[in-house]
Design a protein around this motif. Structure first.
Motif, mmCIF file in Angstrom:
data_model
loop_
_atom_site.group_PDB
_atom_site.id
_atom_site.type_symbol
_atom_site.label_atom_id
_atom_site.label_comp_id
_atom_site.label_asym_id
_atom_site.label_seq_id
_atom_site.Cartn_x
_atom_site.Cartn_y
_atom_site.Cartn_z
ATOM 1 N N ILE A 1 -48.263 -69.639 42.521
ATOM 2 C CA ILE A 1 -49.354 -68.818 43.034
ATOM 3 C C ILE A 1 -48.916 -67.383 43.294
ATOM 4 O O ILE A 1 -49.621 -66.430 42.945
ATOM 5 C CB ILE A 1 -49.952 -69.453 44.310
ATOM 6 N N HIS B 1 -48.714 -62.292 41.624
ATOM 7 C CA HIS B 1 -49.048 -61.244 42.596
ATOM 8 C C HIS B 1 -47.856 -60.329 42.866
ATOM 9 O O HIS B 1 -48.039 -59.143 43.168
ATOM 10 C CB HIS B 1 -49.520 -61.865 43.915
ATOM 11 N N GLY C 1 -50.018 -64.403 51.877
ATOM 12 C CA GLY C 1 -51.283 -64.637 51.189
ATOM 13 C C GLY C 1 -52.313 -63.578 51.515
ATOM 14 O O GLY C 1 -53.055 -63.115 50.639
ATOM 15 N N GLU D 1 -56.513 -70.083 45.037
ATOM 16 C CA GLU D 1 -55.110 -69.969 45.428
ATOM 17 C C GLU D 1 -54.927 -70.426 46.874
ATOM 18 O O GLU D 1 -53.961 -71.129 47.192
ATOM 19 C CB GLU D 1 -54.627 -68.535 45.237
ATOM 20 N N LEU E 1 -54.839 -63.395 48.129
ATOM 21 C CA LEU E 1 -55.081 -64.606 47.355
ATOM 22 C C LEU E 1 -56.581 -64.865 47.216
ATOM 23 O O LEU E 1 -57.363 -64.562 48.119
ATOM 24 C CB LEU E 1 -54.428 -65.811 48.049
#
Length: 123
Positions: free
Chosen positions: A112, A116, A42, A51, A47
């Motif tokens: 999530i 990314h 993360g 998120e 994030l």
């Protein structure tokens, strides 16, 4: 009004329970590793606030389920040290609850993290 000494003692008991969970339960150590990996990832992918909220809820859900499962297993073992079909079913149901939470947490993480990951793939 508030007995802060009792409140701090309660936090101490809870901390002791968490330490015992990690020290004696193999699945809790797996959850700890997964937590470290997800939190590290993360930070790496950056994030956003919402998120992180989803990730924190998922992590908390799995850890809570594992703690409740362990408590149920210990209680069943205390009152039914010999094998009993109902005792086994209770333990299986509690373990199933952890599995449900873990699968949902993985789904949340995929939702999530997937967008990314496209930023890191050579396309």
């Amino acid at each position: 009004m508030f007995n802060f000494k009792k409140i701090f003692k309660s936090f101490g008991y809870a901390g002791h329970g968490i330490r015992q969970l990690i020290r004696h339960e193999q699945n809790a150590r797996v959850h700890l590793l997964a937590t470290i990996v997800v939190v590290t990832a993360g930070f790496i992918v950056g994030l956003d606030r919402y998120e992180w909220i989803g990730i924190c809820i998922a992590i908390g859900m799995v850890w809570s389920a594992e703690a409740f499962n362990t408590a149920i297993e210990k209680l069943v073992d205390l009152f039914s040290p010999e094998r009993h079909p109902q005792a086994g079913l209770v333990k299986d149901l509690a373990a199933g609850g952890v599995l449900i939470c873990a699968v949902i947490a993985v789904c949340i993480a995929l939702f999530i993290f997937t967008p990314h990951l496209y930023d890191y793939l050579p396309l």
